[in-house]
Design an enzyme around this catalytic site. Sequence first.
Site, PDB file in Angstrom:
ATOM      1  N   SER A 109      34.137 -87.419  16.335  1.00  0.00           N
ATOM      2  CA  SER A 109      34.685 -86.098  16.675  1.00  0.00           C
ATOM      3  C   SER A 109      36.181 -85.995  16.409  1.00  0.00           C
ATOM      4  O   SER A 109      36.883 -85.220  17.041  1.00  0.00           O
ATOM      5  CB  SER A 109      34.392 -85.754  18.147  1.00  0.00           C
ATOM      6  OG  SER A 109      33.014 -85.593  18.345  1.00  0.00           O
TER       7      SER A 109
ATOM      8  N   GLU B 166      34.597 -88.453  24.141  1.00  0.00           N
ATOM      9  CA  GLU B 166      33.799 -87.314  23.698  1.00  0.00           C
ATOM     10  C   GLU B 166      32.851 -86.801  24.791  1.00  0.00           C
ATOM     11  O   GLU B 166      31.848 -86.147  24.507  1.00  0.00           O
ATOM     12  CB  GLU B 166      33.027 -87.706  22.442  1.00  0.00           C
ATOM     13  CG  GLU B 166      33.948 -88.084  21.292  1.00  0.00           C
ATOM     14  CD  GLU B 166      33.198 -88.693  20.121  1.00  0.00           C
ATOM     15  OE1 GLU B 166      32.671 -87.938  19.306  1.00  0.00           O
ATOM     16  OE2 GLU B 166      33.155 -89.934  20.037  1.00  0.00           O
TER      17      GLU B 166
ATOM     18  N   SER C 118      26.599 -76.441  15.107  1.00  0.00           N
ATOM     19  CA  SER C 118      27.154 -77.599  14.404  1.00  0.00           C
ATOM     20  C   SER C 118      26.581 -77.674  12.994  1.00  0.00           C
ATOM     21  O   SER C 118      25.554 -77.068  12.678  1.00  0.00           O
ATOM     22  CB  SER C 118      26.833 -78.887  15.166  1.00  0.00           C
ATOM     23  OG  SER C 118      27.428 -78.891  16.440  1.00  0.00           O
TER      24      SER C 118
END
Length: 356
Positions: free
Chosen positions: A183, A16, A317
């Site tokens: 993720s 990530e 987000s």
Amino acid sequence: MSKENICIIYGGKSAEHEVSIFTAQNVLNAIDKSKYMVDIIFITNDGEWKKKENITDEIKDIETLKLNDVEEGAISELLLKSSEGKKYDAVFPLLHGPNGEDGTIQGLFEVLDIPYVGNGVLSASSSMDKLVMKQLFAHRGLPQLPYVSFLRSEYEKYQDNIIKLVHDKLEFPVFVKPANLGSSVGISKCTNEDELKAGIIEAFQFDRKLVIEQGIDAREIEVAVLGNDYPETTWPGEVVKDVQFYDYKSKYKDGKVELSIPADLDEDTKMTLRNMAVEAFKATDCSGLLRADFFVTEDQQIFINETNAMPGFTAYSMYPSLWENMGLSYQDLITRLIELAKARYEDKQQNKYKID
């Protein structure tokens, strides 16, 4: 009034890595620079630490954050002094996945006696490991879907038995996940045995331990939690997908995901979700921030899916967006997290480290 010294840490040895850099760009452009003197530390994919001091300009290109023109430095030296030669008031790790949100770097901060944003060693590590997380949720009485878990070495030795176990305990579709990654990296939705075996091979590229979870036809609902001993929650939001599976590509590259905030749910369900999010926060002894993810079925059954101790934190987000809906701006959320980090640090200073 003098500015406080803050260091933002990003990158890391993790799948990530790129997500972390993008997050750092967002935070650096939003943080209140009239209040904070901001340094940055970039951790390369090879584990090198590079530092740049006193960031004042807008970051327009994430490539500039990779600090290719900066020499590697000794970790403790980089962390112990700010650009002004003072101890940092707080460091803000924007690291996802192993070596970032799994308790390892938090342990380093503890050893160096540095205030830091987000969860501590225990809460970070237990929130990162999906199996440990599920066991703690069970102890707290939070409802979950069926699952199985096993190690790479066990699968290599007992593959047929493990495939049979999946068939006995679960029904297709199932989701195969690395136990220690986020993720949606390495996750596969499997609808038959061939896909299951391929998904297991894929997930074992990223971790030595897997969790296979029962799939369900349900809405994906998320709640943001903020605080230390007395956490606050947001109204729930919903992940609305234009794809069958909310994977890494659809999250960060294709834009095939929308957020519905607040989620269209009845009041009782929304309050139940908020209360369960607090229970999940307490189950893993969290501090600072947490995003709790749930499944809600058509007949209003609720199952906790997982928690994320360092949720996606770009300006768009789910976690910051949920707080924006509550009236807390992205910039003010960053400030609040720094204040919570300092408060937790001051609270720890009350502990005795010597016996009289």
